[in-house]
Design a protein around this motif. Structure first.
Motif, short mmCIF file in Angstrom:
data_model
loop_
_atom_site.label_atom_id
_atom_site.label_comp_id
_atom_site.label_asym_id
_atom_site.label_seq_id
_atom_site.Cartn_x
_atom_site.Cartn_y
_atom_site.Cartn_z
N MET A 1 23.62 71.15 -19.90
CA MET A 1 22.47 70.33 -20.33
C MET A 1 21.37 71.24 -20.87
SD MET A 1 20.27 67.50 -18.14
CE MET A 1 19.85 68.59 -16.79
N LYS A 2 21.05 71.08 -22.14
CA LYS A 2 19.92 71.81 -22.75
C LYS A 2 18.77 70.82 -22.86
CE LYS A 2 20.80 74.42 -26.30
NZ LYS A 2 21.29 74.84 -27.64
N ALA A 3 17.81 70.97 -21.95
CA ALA A 3 16.80 69.93 -21.77
C ALA A 3 15.45 70.29 -22.36
CB ALA A 3 16.64 69.63 -20.29
N VAL A 4 14.85 69.29 -22.99
CA VAL A 4 13.44 69.34 -23.36
C VAL A 4 12.70 68.50 -22.32
CG1 VAL A 4 11.71 68.66 -25.04
CG2 VAL A 4 13.87 69.63 -25.82
N THR A 34 19.33 73.75 -18.40
CA THR A 34 18.41 74.81 -18.81
C THR A 34 17.28 74.19 -19.61
OG1 THR A 34 20.25 76.38 -19.00
CG2 THR A 34 18.17 77.01 -20.04
N VAL A 35 16.04 74.56 -19.28
CA VAL A 35 14.90 74.06 -20.03
C VAL A 35 14.75 74.87 -21.31
CG1 VAL A 35 12.40 73.72 -20.04
CG2 VAL A 35 13.71 73.28 -17.95
N VAL A 36 14.90 74.22 -22.46
CA VAL A 36 14.82 74.91 -23.75
C VAL A 36 13.55 74.55 -24.51
CG1 VAL A 36 17.31 75.19 -23.98
CG2 VAL A 36 16.23 73.10 -24.85
N ARG A 68 18.37 72.09 -30.95
CA ARG A 68 19.66 71.52 -30.58
C ARG A 68 19.73 71.17 -29.09
NH1 ARG A 68 23.98 75.19 -34.10
NH2 ARG A 68 23.09 74.68 -36.16
N GLY A 69 18.70 70.52 -28.62
CA GLY A 69 18.72 70.02 -27.25
C GLY A 69 19.60 68.79 -27.14
#
Length: 372
Positions: A1-4, A34-36, A68-69
């Motif tokens: 999970m690439k999270a905003v 991961t917080v992106v 690309r979240g």
């Protein structure tokens, strides 16, 4: 999970707002993400359609596309309409704070009881959203759909299926509660057994303390909600011929979602039956006072604020380099320890022995009174 993460400040003090952002980042990490990217907005009241402003929605959409979240996480709870609107505009998975906590719970539940409790909480939280498009995620939880006729709307089918599954889970949990009740009755009023419950904010070190006290292998992770399953272990004091049954419980968190509180009520009954509570606090956490108050408020909700409680300040090794530098606790029923290093565990044992003796004396008085 690439999270905003989207943090909305509804008239919070700056320090309180920063604290909530830090916790949200910890929750994302605990969910395996991961917080992106981060987006902040200060509002006096939520927008009915998106919670945040429409301009901010476009800003988030551009950010998500640019980095690309795949997930947008809010620090607040959203209505079904807001979730549906945001999902359409952002074209990625949208989670509110309760969604995120439930996602962690779904990943971390191990025992049958914990899995049923988490599933119940998840279904109850998602039920109002079936008409908003969010319900499609529920198929992996509750099994296949059963229809009554070709004319029945998909939303009605989903709603009926979810409600049937909720009722089935509640029946299963009642059976588990009956079994636990029998176990509790067998221990009730035994003067040689002291029942202790560990409570605390998530990641305060309860599992580490349980391992240190019982010398048992317990899963330990430096993440929020690493352990959800209730564990009861035995400590035996041969010098006074007393036993201590110590139970670890699910960690609390600020604004604990009501769905989770309701679903885990069976587990929380272990605290109600305890003779004494060990409230474990991470003393190295700069927000420990706020977290202490959160746990105390949950105990008040459970009407357990008057239960005998020992405040255990844990992780002192992260504050001072040596056990010799620990200041003596001046408040009654308060102790400073390091579960990881074993500092002052002997003193905690002495406190538990004192309560075990008090229970025996109290029990003896009760027997005398009943015989008169």
């Amino acid at each position: 999970m690439k999270a905003v993460i989207v943090a909305v400040n509804l008239n919070d003090k700056e320090e309180d707002f920063e604290y909530k952002i830090q916790e949200l980042e910890g929750l994302v990490e605990a969910a395996g993400g991961t917080v992106v990217g981060k987006v902040y907005q200060k509002r006096e009241s939520p927008d009915p359609a998106y919670f945040i402003g429409r301009g901010k929605v476009k800003e988030i959409a551009q950010l998500v596309e640019g980095i690309r979240g795949d997930t947008v996480v809010f620090n607040v709870n959203l209505s079904p309409v807001q979730i549906s609107n945001l999902s359409k505009e952002l074209n990625v998975e949208v989670l509110d704070r309760t969604d995120l906590i439930l996602k962690i719970f779904l990943n971390n539940a191990r025992t049958k009881q914990a899995k049923l409790q988490v599933e119940l909480a998840y279904l109850q939280h998602q039920l109002p959203r079936v008409y908003g498009g969010k319900g499609k995620e529920l198929s992996r939880i509750g099994g296949g759909m059963k229809t009554k006729g070709a004319g029945e709307k998909l939303g009605e089918i989903k709603t009926r299926t979810i409600k049937d599954r909720i009722n089935k889970i509640k029946k299963q949990l009642k059976e588990i509660e009956k079994q636990r009740e029998e176990q509790r009755k067998s221990r009730e009023d035994n003067p040689n057994i002291l029942k202790v419950s560990l409570v605390g904010y998530t990641n305060a070190g309860k599992s580490s303390l349980l391992k240190r006290l019982t010398k048992r292998d317990v899963f330990i992770s430096d993440q929020l909600f690493a352990t959800l399953d209730t564990k009861t272990s035995l400590i035996y004091f041969p010098d006074i011929e007393k036993k201590v049954l110590i139970t670890d419980t699910v960690g609390f968190v600020e604004d604990m979602p009501s769905e989770i509180m309701d679903a885990f009520m069976t587990t929380l009954k272990e605290i109600e039956d305890a003779d004494v509570i060990l409230h474990v606090i991470d003393i190295s956490d700069k927000n420990w006072m706020k977290k202490k108050t959160t746990v105390e408020n949950v105990l008040k909700q459970l009407k357990l604020q008057d239960k005998p409680t020992i405040t255990v300040f844990n992780k002192i090794d992260k504050v001072v380099p040596s056990k010799d530098l620990i200041e003596e606790d001046v408040m009654e029923n308060t102790i400073t320890i390091s579960a990881e290093k074993g500092w002052n565990i002997d003193k905690l044992f002495d406190i538990l022995k004192k309560y075990a003796k008090q229970k025996e004396e109290k029990h003896g008085v009760c027997i005398l009174q009943n015989s008169q």
